[in-house]
Design an enzyme around this catalytic site. Structure first.
Site, PDB file in Angstrom:
ATOM      1  N   GLN B 128      52.364  57.289  40.240  1.00  0.00           N
ATOM      2  CA  GLN B 128      51.158  57.018  40.971  1.00  0.00           C
ATOM      3  C   GLN B 128      50.123  57.984  40.374  1.00  0.00           C
ATOM      4  O   GLN B 128      50.152  58.985  40.046  1.00  0.00           O
ATOM      5  CB  GLN B 128      50.941  57.441  42.553  1.00  0.00           C
ATOM      6  CG  GLN B 128      49.694  57.306  43.230  1.00  0.00           C
ATOM      7  CD  GLN B 128      49.827  57.909  44.644  1.00  0.00           C
ATOM      8  OE1 GLN B 128      50.185  57.155  45.415  1.00  0.00           O
ATOM      9  NE2 GLN B 128      49.374  59.279  44.963  1.00  0.00           N
ATOM     10  N   TYR B 130      46.467  58.522  40.755  1.00  0.00           N
ATOM     11  CA  TYR B 130      45.430  58.442  41.604  1.00  0.00           C
ATOM     12  C   TYR B 130      44.359  59.741  41.412  1.00  0.00           C
ATOM     13  O   TYR B 130      43.214  59.577  40.769  1.00  0.00           O
ATOM     14  CB  TYR B 130      45.872  58.746  43.359  1.00  0.00           C
ATOM     15  CG  TYR B 130      45.908  57.519  43.968  1.00  0.00           C
ATOM     16  CD1 TYR B 130      46.301  56.312  43.274  1.00  0.00           C
ATOM     17  CD2 TYR B 130      45.481  57.357  45.406  1.00  0.00           C
ATOM     18  CE1 TYR B 130      46.509  55.123  44.038  1.00  0.00           C
ATOM     19  CE2 TYR B 130      46.045  56.132  46.049  1.00  0.00           C
ATOM     20  CZ  TYR B 130      46.479  55.053  45.417  1.00  0.00           C
ATOM     21  OH  TYR B 130      46.699  54.041  46.069  1.00  0.00           O
ATOM     22  N   GLU B 246      51.420  53.705  54.510  1.00  0.00           N
ATOM     23  CA  GLU B 246      52.128  54.921  53.896  1.00  0.00           C
ATOM     24  C   GLU B 246      52.419  55.677  55.357  1.00  0.00           C
ATOM     25  O   GLU B 246      53.446  56.257  55.719  1.00  0.00           O
ATOM     26  CB  GLU B 246      51.739  55.835  52.820  1.00  0.00           C
ATOM     27  CG  GLU B 246      52.377  57.036  52.615  1.00  0.00           C
ATOM     28  CD  GLU B 246      51.667  58.078  51.568  1.00  0.00           C
ATOM     29  OE1 GLU B 246      50.518  57.622  51.403  1.00  0.00           O
ATOM     30  OE2 GLU B 246      52.423  59.012  51.570  1.00  0.00           O
TER      31      GLU B 246
END
Lengths: 351, 402
Positions: B128, B130, B246
């Site tokens: 990921q 981010y 999530e």
């Protein structure tokens, strides 16, 4: 009444401040990869500066510094995030070897000494049970096992507590003595502790020093080092929240961060005063008093260090900043000789 | 008011329990127990993933038509709960639980057909992108630029805390496609292949001695324009969906309670050094008892949210409360575990992994060996995925109206 440092104290403090200048995180990570996990050149440098000799009496070739002088050095080493095991391999051995011929090498830094006081399954108990001293016609031998021997991976000399006819006594045992089996393992501050097995290890006469009273003094040094380390983490975090910008402003402008920093400031100031109290106020139950203050300072130092990690965000959780190393050293010191719970229980019993 | 599960749900639970009992071999159990982090290494997760995939129980948060098991929210919860109690390893959550549901929800039919099967099979391993060095809590200030050139995006910038980027062949990233637009509106959700010259992964060692996170650099890295999820500028909306997905239907409490059970077992054997085992130490027993009560209350908090979801209501900002409570509870439990083991709790191995033939020999028990790495690794719980401070601001604004 005066809390200013005197001339000697200022000198010791300045010496330590010079010494810790070379102690950044990269130097620490490099040193941990050296044999024994320790930079011996820096250890010698520390010895040459008199920082080990200060803990030994003048009659023994030391500098005979006061407990307060030593505590100020411990605090300055904490403040500098020093990686050297001054407390456990400098101060404590220098005290325990009073009057011993082994002291000279320890003071000049040529011999690194480690103290074997802990035993498996006995938590923070300091009376020796699992190493027995057997006196016979051919002399005395040690049998049994010690664990959590700090810097045991690097030391050339071990000071071992053993049970001799029901009493706890100390022996100096060089590393190369036959019958020693040394298993090093890494611990939280990055140093190498060791588990040591003694198989009929021949020893000489017991040392003159008392383990219990020297551990009391070492606990004061642990308090002082935690106070210094907490100061440093606070200072670094204060600088960080002033510089780190998120949402278009330094995060220190957010009230929640300001109040958290004030909480940390107040705890650090309280810790400093607690250290001065243990150094300057005579108490009838000195040991219990030291235990109480160690419990208090340990809790506050852990809290301050955890906040330092939290406020540094992800960076605080890495091995690249001093913040994590400070937290890890505090975790070790907070449990050294007694953890906060057992230390507080000891204090509460007499208070 | 009623806290019981239906007989049907309980039958499902028993089926899951029997399955886990049969399939969790000692290697998987050890790999899970001796991992300091929530992220288990691929050697363990791949084996477990294959077992779950064969059963059709892998992508629990995907719709049935995309390869999910078609479970109700209660079934999902019960599955997670039984896995936690049994000590099952985690699956590669970045692919299965984060980007997978995003592709299911926002992906084109072509994107779904390409990516979803490869996530299930384990052929693709995801990370990921981010956070950036200058954009942590203030994620919307991110600067990594993706510029459309022909049928490609050219990506420049850097991402930090890219968990398992050193294992991954794909990264899903928030990138700025329109530098002129307002903060959130210029952000897009782009999938970028990792195995190309323009992508560099540098390890970041944690204070726990884990190599788990990285800094990932993009220097004219390329990705086909067809790897954009949704529209340009829709990245922030998708990121919020991902986060809520999530956090919704969370099931953290059973794992925490199982951890407390293990601590209690060890406390019955661990000598206090003074008088009997540690469980008879009044201070220790009270800390354990207090944490158990908190975890039990927290379990009901999670069930209250689950009950809302059963009625079809979204979990909403209450998920911030769950994140806040569970992170702090977990850290307290990790500290208790370190304290339980005395000096043995201070060992901190430099070698990884702590399972298998190459694991360093523990001082004392395996549980003692993993206690400190777990505590140190766990300091990140109150930082990642929105720090405590961020969660509290969300609750203050969205729940309390302050």
């Amino acid at each position: 009444m005066n809390f200013d440092l005197d001339e000697d104290q200022s000198l010791f403090k300045a010496t330590v401040e010079r010494f810790v200048q070379g102690c950044d995180v990269q130097a620490r990570l490099r040193a941990r990869k050296l044999p024994g996990g320790l930079d011996r050149a820096r250890w010698s440098e520390m010895a040459e500066a008199g920082l080990i000799a200060m803990a030994a009496a003048e009659a023994d070739g030391g500098l005979g510094a006061s407990e307060t002088d030593c505590a100020l050095v411990a605090q300055a080493l904490g403040q500098g995030l020093a990686m050297e095991p001054w407390l456990e391999c400098g101060f404590l051995p220098a005290r325990l070897l009073a009057g011993s011929p082994h002291l000279e090498g320890v003071i000049d830094g040529s011999v690194l000494a480690a103290v074997a006081f802990a035993e498996t399954g006995r938590r923070y108990a300091l009376d020796a049970k699992h190493v027995q001293a057997h006196a016979g016609a051919g002399g005395t031998v040690l049998r049994g096992e010690k664990t959590f021997v700090l810097s045991g991976g690097a030391a050339e000399l071990f000071i071992v507590s053993a049970n001799l006819d029901g009493a706890t006594v100390l022996y100096a045992v060089p590393r190369d003595t036959a019958g020693l089996d040394i298993k090093p393992y890494p611990i939280v501050d990055g140093s190498l502790a060791a588990t040591i097995t003694f198989r009929d290890v021949a020893v000489g006469e017991p040392l003159a020093a008392s383990l219990a009273s020297c551990i009391d003094e070492a606990m004061v040094m642990a308090i002082a080092e935690m106070v210094g380390t907490a100061h440093r983490l606070f200072d670094d975090t204060l600088a960080y929240v002033k510089a780190r910008e998120q949402f278009g402003q330094p995060i220190g402008r957010f009230q929640v961060i300001q109040h958290r920093m004030v909480d940390a400031y107040s705890r650090v100031e309280q810790m400093q005063s607690a250290l001065y109290r243990v150094l300057l106020v005579p108490e009838k139950e000195r040991l219990a008093h030291i235990c109480g203050i160690k419990a208090l300072v340990s809790d506050d130092a852990i809290w301050t260090a955890q906040q330092a990690v939290q406020l540094h965000g992800g960076m605080g959780t890495t091995d690249d900043l001093g913040i994590g190393h400070g937290l890890k050293r505090i975790l070790l010191l907070s449990k050294l000789f007694a953890d906060p719970a057992s230390a507080m229980a000891a204090y509460a019993k007499v208070a | 008011m009623d806290i019981a599960f239906t007989d049907e749900d309980l039958a499902f639970r028993d089926e899951v329990r029997a399955f886990l009992d049969e399939k969790l071999n000692p290697r998987l159990r050890e790999g899970s127990a001796q991992t300091p982090s929530v992220f288990t290494e691929p050697d363990i997760t791949r084996e477990w993933q294959a077992i779950l995939n064969e059963k059709g129980w892998l992508a629990t948060s995907w719709p049935k038509e995309d390869g999910g098991p078609g479970w109700s929210v209660v079934q999902k919860y019960l599955f997670e709960k039984e896995c936690a109690i049994a000590g099952a390893p985690s699956v590669p959550i970045l692919g299965l639980k984060l980007v997978g549901p995003v592709i299911c929800r926002f992906g084109t039919p072509a994107q779904k057909a390409h990516f979803l099967p490869r996530i299930l099979s384990g052929e693709d391993y995801w990370c990921q992108g981010y956070s950036e060095p200058g954009s942590g809590s203030d994620l919307a200030s991110l600067k990594t630029r993706a510029e459309r050139v022909g049928d490609k995006y050219i990506v420049n910038g850097s991402k930090i805390w890219t968990t398992h980027a050193h294992h991954a062949n794909w990264i899903f990233a928030l990138v700025r496609t329109n530098p002129e637009a307002k903060k959130q509106e210029g952000i897009s959700f782009l999938l970028i292949p990792m195995e190309q010259p323009g992508v560099t992964v540098n390890p970041i060692m944690t204070m726990a001695n884990d190599h788990e996170v990285n800094a990932t650099f993009f220097d004219n890295a390329e990705s086909d324009a067809s790897n954009l999820i949704g529209e340009e500028g829709q990245g922030w909306t998708i990121a919020k969906f991902l986060l809520e997905n999530e956090r919704g239907g969370g099931c953290a409490a059973p794992g925490l309670l199982a951890q407390l059970d293990r601590i209690e077992d060890y406390a019955r054997a661990e000598p206090s050094g003074v008088n009997g085992p540690m469980i008879h130490d009044a201070g220790f027993a009270q800390r354990l008892a207090r944490l158990r009560l908190e975890a039990q209350a927290f379990e009901v908090t999670e069930l209250r949210i689950l009950a809302e979801m059963i009625k079809g209501r979204p979990a909403g900002p209450q998920t911030s409360l769950v994140k806040l409570v569970s992170s702090n509870l977990r850290q307290s439990i990790q500290m208790l575990s370190v304290d339980l083991f005395g000096y043995e709790g201070l060992q901190l191995p430099t070698a990884r992994p702590l399972y298998g033939n190459m694991a360093p020999e523990p001082i004392g028990s395996n549980e003692a060996q993993v206690a400190m790495p777990t505590y140190l690794n766990g300091r990140a719980y109150t930082i990642f995925g929105g720090s405590d401070e961020v969660q509290k601001t969300i609750i203050a604004k969205q729940v309390l109206g302050l």
